[in-house]
Motif scaffolding. Structure first.
Motif, short mmCIF file in Angstrom:
data_model
loop_
_atom_site.label_atom_id
_atom_site.label_comp_id
_atom_site.label_asym_id
_atom_site.label_seq_id
_atom_site.Cartn_x
_atom_site.Cartn_y
_atom_site.Cartn_z
N SER A 164 0.84 -1.20 0.00
CA SER A 164 0.00 0.00 0.00
C SER A 164 0.87 1.24 0.00
O SER A 164 2.01 1.22 0.49
CB SER A 164 -0.92 0.01 1.23
OG SER A 164 -1.68 1.19 1.31
N ARG A 165 0.32 2.34 -0.51
CA ARG A 165 1.00 3.63 -0.43
C ARG A 165 0.79 4.28 0.93
O ARG A 165 1.47 5.24 1.27
CB ARG A 165 0.48 4.57 -1.53
CG ARG A 165 0.95 4.22 -2.93
CD ARG A 165 0.30 5.11 -3.97
NE ARG A 165 -1.12 4.81 -4.11
CZ ARG A 165 -1.93 5.45 -4.96
NH1 ARG A 165 -1.47 6.43 -5.70
NH2 ARG A 165 -3.21 5.12 -5.04
N ASN A 166 -0.19 3.80 1.69
CA ASN A 166 -0.53 4.38 2.99
C ASN A 166 -0.72 3.29 4.01
O ASN A 166 -1.16 2.18 3.68
CB ASN A 166 -1.81 5.22 2.90
CG ASN A 166 -1.72 6.36 1.91
OD1 ASN A 166 -2.02 6.22 0.73
ND2 ASN A 166 -1.28 7.51 2.40
N LEU A 167 -0.42 3.59 5.27
CA LEU A 167 -0.63 2.65 6.34
C LEU A 167 -2.13 2.49 6.60
O LEU A 167 -2.90 3.45 6.50
CB LEU A 167 0.07 3.13 7.61
CG LEU A 167 1.61 3.12 7.52
CD1 LEU A 167 2.21 3.86 8.71
CD2 LEU A 167 2.14 1.69 7.46
N MET A 223 4.05 -5.43 10.77
CA MET A 223 4.25 -4.67 12.00
C MET A 223 3.79 -3.22 11.80
O MET A 223 3.14 -2.63 12.67
CB MET A 223 5.72 -4.70 12.41
CG MET A 223 6.21 -6.05 12.87
SD MET A 223 8.00 -6.09 13.15
CE MET A 223 8.12 -5.06 14.59
N SER A 224 4.10 -2.66 10.64
CA SER A 224 3.75 -1.27 10.36
C SER A 224 2.24 -1.08 10.33
O SER A 224 1.71 -0.10 10.88
CB SER A 224 4.37 -0.84 9.03
OG SER A 224 5.78 -0.96 9.05
N LEU A 229 -2.92 0.67 12.76
CA LEU A 229 -4.32 0.41 13.11
C LEU A 229 -4.60 0.75 14.57
O LEU A 229 -5.63 1.35 14.90
CB LEU A 229 -4.66 -1.05 12.83
CG LEU A 229 -4.78 -1.45 11.36
CD1 LEU A 229 -4.63 -2.96 11.21
CD2 LEU A 229 -6.11 -0.99 10.78
N VAL A 230 -3.68 0.37 15.44
CA VAL A 230 -3.87 0.63 16.87
C VAL A 230 -3.71 2.11 17.17
O VAL A 230 -4.57 2.74 17.80
CB VAL A 230 -2.89 -0.21 17.70
CG1 VAL A 230 -2.95 0.20 19.17
CG2 VAL A 230 -3.21 -1.70 17.56
#
Length: 365
Positions: A164-167, A223-224, A229-230
């Motif tokens: 993805s380009r974004n988290l 991990m990222s 998300l959290v």
């Protein structure tokens, strides 16, 4: 325990098309030429993807075709010999449509794939359960696809590529999670697209040279995303949402939980929306699958890692069939204590996907 309760659920089976022509009846004619020429269109692979190829040669159907392209053969070759009650289908070579530069192309391919999946594999046997493919680079269209396919009784989750380009904690993705939560569907990610298409490099320092290097560091991306998300408060905003990290292993998780909890003590003013420790959100909302299960020199260490995670409900069995690093269920979990093996093989997936009874008539071929 009921005799009709599933005893094994495989949460990562890569069903395949027999060829690109399979999707043509589900695609608008305007896209036929592009699909035949470019397919999923998100770029190639590293050289040397396994001992011979990404897929096992023995997974090719008797009548010919790509590995895992015949639903009946997959039952005979994989499900029946191992006593697998259900296979959660995750697709093959199609997940990266989120990384195509043209979002309209990604959207139309996702829609066509979902229709093909429902008409072929999901009708072939009640053993098969589907994942709704979405194009995460166009969240509005992804929501529309979840709304369209979410009511299908054999679709049990939403799936998107992990490249993805974004988290994934960032707000642009929140409409996807709202739609999935409303339909009672977990959201799953799957690796294989890191560094491809319009995604960034698979490491903060660029691209690995070889497949071996790339394969070793897949957990960096997982991990990222879990961290994002959290920290972005996704699970406060969507308290019923479950997020599945497929095929990323799990030995990396204790370190991440410890580090997040430690930093939360000093930096919690930056995330005032969080009401509990990061590790509690992870245990309450994140599930992982076994494959590719880590193999320490001392097998007992694997059980210790699971104890460190502190969530017997968080891990589900996955084989990654028909890929080269397939995890044989008779071998993969031998070092895990017996009571936890049953949770991993079936109970956790039963709870997540609502598969409380074994398939009915027509389950065997």
């Amino acid at each position: 325990m009921s005799d009709n309760r599933p005893t094994m659920i495989d949460t990562d089976v890569h069903n395949s098309m027999t060829g690109k022509q399979d999707l043509l009846p589900y695609l608008p004619k305007a896209y036929h030429q592009a699909w035949l020429a470019y397919g999923a269109g998100y770029g190639g692979s590293y050289l040397g993807t396994g001992a011979h190829s990404v897929t096992r040669r023995d997974a090719r159907p008797d009548g010919g075709g790509p590995p895992a392209s015949d639903p009946n053969y997959v039952i005979r070759h994989h499900l029946a010999p191992y006593g697998i009650d259900y296979a959660i289908l995750t697709g093959s070579g199609i997940l990266g449509i989120s990384l195509v530069s043209d979002p309209d192309y990604g959207n139309v391919i996702a829609r066509a794939y979902n229709d093909w999946l429902a008409d072929t594999w999901l009708k072939a046997s009640p053993r098969y359960k589907g994942s709704i493919l979405i194009n995460h680079s166009d969240p509005q269209a992804a929501v529309q696809e979840i709304e369209r396919m979410g009511p299908h009784p054999d679709m049990v989750q939403v799936i998107m590529c992990s490249g993805s380009r974004n988290l994934f904690g960032q707000r642009m993705f929140h409409p996807i999670y709202e739609a999935a939560e409303r339909h009672g569907l977990p959201v799953a990610i799957h690796p294989g697209t890191e560094g491809r298409g319009n995604a960034g490099p698979p490491t903060p320092s660029g691209h690995p040279t070889r497949y071996f290097e790339w394969h070793n560091i897949i957990p960096i991306n997982y991990m990222s995303h879990v961290n994002s998300l959290v920290c972005e408060g996704v699970f406060e905003k969507f308290p019923e949402l479950k997020f599945v990290a497929i095929e990323g292993g799990f030995a990396w998780l204790p370190h991440l939980m410890w580090r997040m909890d430690k930093n939360y003590k000093g930096l919690r003013d930056q995330v005032p929306w969080l009401k509990c420790k990061p590790s509690e959100y992870i245990r309450g909302h994140i599930l992982l699958t076994t494959q590719p299960i880590e193999e320490p020199d001392d097998p007992a260490h694997l059980g210790q890692i699971l104890d460190m995670i502190g969530g017997d409900h968080m891990i589900m069995y996955s084989s990654d069939y028909p890929h080269w690093d397939f995890d044989n269920p008779k071998v993969a979990l031998r070092s895990i204590r017996r009571e936890l093996r049953q949770r991993i093989f079936a109970d956790n997936a039963i709870q997540l996907y609502g598969l409380s009874e074994k398939p009915g008539e027509g389950a065997s071929v």
